[in-house]
Every structure is written in structure tokens, then in C-alpha cells.
Design an enzyme around this catalytic site. Structure first.
Site, PDB file in Angstrom:
ATOM      1  N   CYS A 162       0.829  -1.217   0.000  1.00  0.00           N
ATOM      2  CA  CYS A 162       0.000   0.000   0.000  1.00  0.00           C
ATOM      3  C   CYS A 162       0.855   1.255   0.000  1.00  0.00           C
ATOM      4  CB  CYS A 162      -0.896   0.040   1.236  1.00  0.00           C
ATOM      5  SG  CYS A 162      -2.031  -1.326   1.356  1.00  0.00           S
TER       6      CYS A 162
HETATM    7  C1  BEZ Z   1       0.638  -4.750   1.831  1.00  0.00           C
HETATM    8  O1  BEZ Z   1       0.011  -3.730   1.625  1.00  0.00           O
HETATM    9  O2  BEZ Z   1       1.839  -4.775   1.727  1.00  0.00           O
HETATM   10  C2  BEZ Z   1      -0.050  -6.008   2.196  1.00  0.00           C
HETATM   11  C3  BEZ Z   1      -1.216  -5.976   2.928  1.00  0.00           C
HETATM   12  C4  BEZ Z   1      -1.823  -7.152   3.280  1.00  0.00           C
HETATM   13  C5  BEZ Z   1      -1.285  -8.358   2.867  1.00  0.00           C
HETATM   14  C6  BEZ Z   1      -0.129  -8.384   2.101  1.00  0.00           C
HETATM   15  C7  BEZ Z   1       0.494  -7.205   1.760  1.00  0.00           C
END
Ligand code: BEZ
Length: 212
Positions: free
Chosen positions: A45
């Protein structure tokens, strides 16, 4: 509620990093891209928000407002934005909704319990100025979105609206387009496509991108 292409994007009021947002009013006459993030302080994100901020001028050119949503509160978002700006080298350029009560995530069915009970998947809703949903894409949390693809989808939809063309597989800006099958009147065809077209089949008519 099932949200489909053609549905009116549900309206809501929710806090954000840029203050309270009344969604429809905030969109005004712009297009909108509403996209969900599983959680604050997550790696993928963080890169996505940086990338989208770097492309803000491209979204502006297309009259598109970006709005992110994450199921944490605005105070957490504010701290996370510091990390995003530090690691991605860009100022956060659009609001992030504080959705700790999951109002927006629920309204837009962004939590897929078979994937995770509490975190959202990566949903993207493309909304036109009439507030209609025009496209939806959904990725799992582990797959960061391709923002060039998001811009490409907007270009395709806007071209269909303005020039009655569809876009073929792997189309990118500047490539030939497909004349929509519903257009059959020879006079209208000549007027709309002065550069001409090539009918490979009666239903498959290629024309140079009309706005180029
Ligand atoms: C991320 O945003 O990096 C993420 C969030 C949940 C699961 C895997 C990655």
C-alpha cells in the site's frame, strides 16, 4: 448490495486526511477513482500511494479525482503519510478516507471474508461524472496495482463516451481502436470517422484513434 457496472456509486460522508468528505458533492463534475488499501503501515500500500501521488497530474488531465480508503483512522493515516512521503519521495497528493468503522468498505463490498475477515482487498471503482460505476477491478492484498493500467482504463472509457470507439486487446493511447458494433449508419460513420476505417469483418472495424 451488489455493485455492478452501471450502478450508481453509493454516496457517503466520511472523515479523511483532507477533512470530512461528502462523496458525491466532493466528486462534483469530475470522474472519480475510489480505491481500497488493506491496512495502514503495510508495504505494498505504501508503494501504491506513492505511485498514485506521482501520477496525480495524469489523473488531473483526465478530470479524475483520486480517493483512497483504508480501514484505519485519520490519525493513523497522518502518521503513515509521513512514512509514504519519506520512503516514496513524493507528497501525498489526494485524500485517504479514515474508515475504521468500515462504512465505506462495507458499502462498496471491499472486504472479502474468504480472503480476510477484516482487511479490504484492493478494489478500484471507476466512477463517471453522473456518479455511475463504469469499471471495477479487484486484486488480492498481495498484488500491488498497476496505475498505468488504471489510467489506460480511464482513457478507454472516456474515448468510448466521446468518440463511439471501443479499445482492443492490449490497446494503449495512440493505437487503432474498434468502432462500436451499434454504429451502422453510413452517414454517421463517415462523419465520426473522417480518417476512415478498415472492416476486417463486418463486426470488426478498426479506425485510427479518433482524438489523435
Ligand atoms: C501490503 O500492503 O503490503 C499487504 C497488505 C496485506 C497483505 C499483504 C500485503
Amino acid at each position: 448490495m451488489g455493485l455492478h457496472i452501471g450502478s450508481i456509486a453509493p454516496d457517503f460522508t466520511q472523515d479523511s486526511t483532507a477533512g470530512t468528505i461528502h462523496f458525491h458533492e466532493w466528486l462534483g463534475s469530475s470522474w472519480g477513482v475510489l480505491f481500497s488499501h488493506p491496512k495502514d503501515f503495510t508495504p505494498v500500500c505504501t508503494t501504491e500511494l506513492g505511485r498514485a501521488s506521482k501520477l496525480k497530474a495524469e489523473f488531473d488531465k483526465r478530470n479524475v479525482k483520486l480517493l483512497a480508503v483504508s480501514v484505519d483512522n485519520v490519525a493513523d493515516h497522518a502518521r503513515w503519510v509521513g512514512d509514504i512521503e519519506e520512503t516514496q519521495g513524493v507528497k501525498q497528493a489526494f485524500p485517504i478516507l479514515g474508515d475504521a468503522d468500515r462504512k465505506v468498505a462495507s458499502l462498496y463490498d471491499m472486504i472479502h471474508p474468504e480472503a480476510n475477515d477484516t482487511l479490504t482487498v484492493r478494489s478500484v471503482f471507476f466512477i463517471d461524472p453522473a456518479k455511475k460505476i463504469r469499471a471495477v477491478i479487484t486484486y488480492p492484498a498481495s498484488t500491488g496495482r498497476n496505475f498505468a493500467e488504471i489510467l489506460r482504463v480511464i482513457d478507454s472509457i472516456q474515448l468510448t463516451d466521446s468518440h463511439s470507439v471501443a479499445t482492443p486487446a492490449d490497446w494503449k493511447d495512440g493505437d487503432d481502436c474498434v468502432i462500436v458494433p451499434s454504429l451502422q449508419d453510413p452517414e454517421i460513420l463517415k462523419r465520426k470517422f473522417p480518417k476512415g476505417w478498415k472492416a476486417l469483418k463486418p463486426y470488426l472495424r478498426m479506425t485510427p484513434q479518433p482524438n489523435r
